[in-house]
Design an enzyme around this catalytic site. Structure first.
Site, PDB file in Angstrom:
ATOM      1  N   LYS A   1      19.433 -28.311 -21.027  1.00 22.69           N
ATOM      2  CA  LYS A   1      20.718 -28.356 -21.729  1.00 22.69           C
ATOM      3  C   LYS A   1      21.750 -29.206 -20.982  1.00 22.69           C
ATOM      4  O   LYS A   1      22.683 -29.721 -21.580  1.00 22.69           O
ATOM      5  CB  LYS A   1      21.227 -26.949 -21.984  1.00 22.69           C
TER       6      LYS A   1
HETATM    7  C1  LIG Z   1      17.580 -23.797 -25.024  1.00 21.02           C
HETATM    8  C2  LIG Z   1      16.214 -23.787 -24.449  1.00 21.02           C
HETATM    9  C3  LIG Z   1      15.062 -23.986 -25.255  1.00 21.02           C
HETATM   10  C4  LIG Z   1      15.153 -24.134 -26.767  1.00 21.02           C
HETATM   11  O1  LIG Z   1      15.730 -25.349 -27.157  1.00 21.02           O
HETATM   12  P1  LIG Z   1      16.235 -25.555 -28.671  1.00 21.02           P
HETATM   13  O2  LIG Z   1      16.979 -26.839 -28.650  1.00 21.02           O
HETATM   14  O3  LIG Z   1      17.133 -24.381 -28.976  1.00 21.02           O
HETATM   15  O4  LIG Z   1      15.036 -25.587 -29.551  1.00 21.02           O
HETATM   16  C5  LIG Z   1      13.834 -24.026 -24.646  1.00 21.02           C
HETATM   17  N1  LIG Z   1      13.706 -23.853 -23.304  1.00 21.02           N
HETATM   18  C6  LIG Z   1      14.779 -23.653 -22.503  1.00 21.02           C
HETATM   19  C7  LIG Z   1      14.565 -23.442 -21.054  1.00 21.02           C
HETATM   20  C8  LIG Z   1      16.071 -23.620 -23.045  1.00 21.02           C
HETATM   21  O5  LIG Z   1      17.140 -23.405 -22.243  1.00 21.02           O
END
Ligand SMILES: *Cc1c(COP(=O)(O)O)cnc(C)c1O
Length: 471
Positions: free
Chosen positions: A113
């Protein structure tokens, strides 16, 4: 470039208008009017660019209301080796013949993120300064999103963050990551309750339109188009690293929750990047896997949403999925509304199994999917450690398992590494009997002074706290 709403609202907007907004006024999601096409000559030019330069080229196709020199400077100060740990920013490594891991988790909070949120922080600061305005970001987190938002917004002018989290429910590492921030514009609010209480508070505050306007309340959730756009860049960067020329197809596997990450892959593919398959990896919360197998999208009730060992994929519905379905139904807003407003509203599900559009999900758009369980994750973590001396986090383990179910000879398969194992140490201990090593900068963070207030699960208490801390 103009942006439209998936639900057919007649207004068109520019990038900076939707940057600070959430949903469109009709409840839809914003998408560009078309996907700019990238030909092989352009791919050839882009192949040798640095990550920041590549980001600038891609963002420029979607952003025409920030002067190019400013956008270039924003990209250059966002994607640095200093912040992301290497010159490549998203280095690719081959794990076994034809299977690669693309490292997206070497930013400040050790989850992918950061890739988008760090850019968002700089875009927000830029745009708010240009407008002479301020923004108070109110959010709810159970871990990854909140910390990524705080590390992106800390010290930024014109922005404050009020981040609620369920008191005592995040891992000690995640708590320490967030609560050790001493920046004045970052406010951690531990709510006596569970994650749903935090989300309800955010909704209640946002629904108080008077309060929202007076205190300029905004969000940074995963439906924000700028976040999705930032994620498009690493599909190109991964492609260039996995191939020697631009005529070779590559597939990606994406550990998925709200469908934001893999939707960025869909955008990259729609722009002409030679992606063969996009594998959607889910855990026991398999709303998306069920759709890609059957054509039925069935939102889960809270009671049917499992708490798993890949918690960032624990979703009852996938908030970005509407973007893909809009493309799937040929951008027919009336049909989209039928599915997402009428069918989901009345039955909590829609069924495209008999619709020719569903066939296109795999054939035209390249989507496949898989599901895994806790036992699968443990097995993959052990196997990856044993055979390749590599530790993967539980989400990336879900990805690896899914990837191996969809390999095609001669087509590199890139698995997106969405977090580092130290963030989910308990599951690593369960699998391997020991804690993963932690990066130096996080040594001893649990012992640092904490900056957090405890509030009851009550929207009025949170509003009072925001009002108190807004000047
Ligand atoms: C947010 C997250 C996901 C999921 O990603 P999306 O964009 O919501 O599909 C998967 N793995 C981790 C470690 C995350 O923080």
């Amino acid at each position: 470039m103009n942006y439209l709403s998936t639900r057919g609202h007649p207004d068109r907007k520019r990038f900076c208008e939707i940057l600070l907004e959430g949903l469109a006024p009709d409840g839809g999601l914003y998408l560009p009017e078309h996907y700019p096409q990238v030909d092989t000559a352009t791919l050839a030019k882009w192949r040798d660019l640095s990550y920041a330069e590549l980001a600038f080229e891609i963002l420029s196709l979607y952003i025409d209301d920030i002067p190019p020199a400013d956008l270039k400077a924003i990209c250059a100060r966002t994607y640095t080796a200093d912040v992301f740990g290497s010159e490549e920013i998203v280095p690719l490594r081959e794990l076994e013949d034809g299977v690669y891991l693309e490292a997206l988790s070497n930013g400040p909070t050790l989850a992918f993120k950061d890739m988008a949120m760090q850019l968002l922080g700089n875009l927000f600061e830029y745009e708010l300064a240009r407008r002479g305005s301020e923004l108070n970001i109110l959010g709810a987190t159970s871990g990854d999103t909140g910390s990524a938002a705080e590390y992106a917004m800390r010290g930024k002018k014109g922005v404050r963050v009020f981040m609620t989290s369920p008191d005592g429910r995040m891992s000690p590492f995640q708590q320490a990551q967030m609560f050790s921030l001493q920046d004045e514009n970052i406010h951690n609010i531990a709510i006596t309750g569970v994650f749903d209480d935090c989300q309800d508070i955010v909704k209640a505050v946002s629904n108080d339109l008077g309060f929202k306007r007076k205190y300029r309340i905004g969000t940074v959730n995963s439906i924000n188009w700028a976040r999705l756009l930032a994620q498009v860049v690493y599909y190109f960067a991964g492609y260039f690293q996995a191939t020697a020329s631009n005529d070779k197809p590559v597939s990606f596997t994406v550990p998925s929750g709200n469908f934001g990450n893999v939707c960025a892959g869909h955008v990259a593919r729609s722009m002409g990047l030679p992606i063969q398959t996009l594998v959607v990896a889910t855990n026991e919360n398999d709303v998306l896997d069920e759709f890609f197998r059957t054509g039925i999208y069935r939102v889960r009730a809270a009671a049917d949403t499992h708490e798993t060992s890949s918690p960032s994929m624990d979703i009852s519905k996938a908030s970005n999925f509407e973007r893909f379905v809009f493309d799937l139904v040929g951008r027919d807003a009336a049909k989209l509304r039928q599915l997402f407003v009428d069918d989901l509203g009345t039955q909590g599900a829609f069924d495209l199994s008999a619709d020719p559009a569903f066939k296109q999900a795999a054939e035209r758009f390249g989507f496949k999917s898989s599901r895994s369980t806790h036992a699968d994750r443990l097995a993959v973590i052990r196997d990856t450690d044993k055979r390749f001396a590599t530790l993967v986090d539980p989400h990336t383990a879900d990805g690896l398992k899914a990837a191996r179910e969809h390999l095609a000879p001669g087509v590199p398969m890139v698995v997106l590494e969405t977090a580092l194992p130290i963030k989910f140490a308990a599951t690593l201990v369960e699998a391997l009997g020991e804690e993963p090593a932690r990066p130096k900068k996080f040594e001893g963070i649990e012992a640092l002074p904490k900056r957090v207030v405890k509030l009851p699960a009550d929207a009025e208490a949170v509003k009072a706290y925001i009002a108190q801390n807004c000047d």
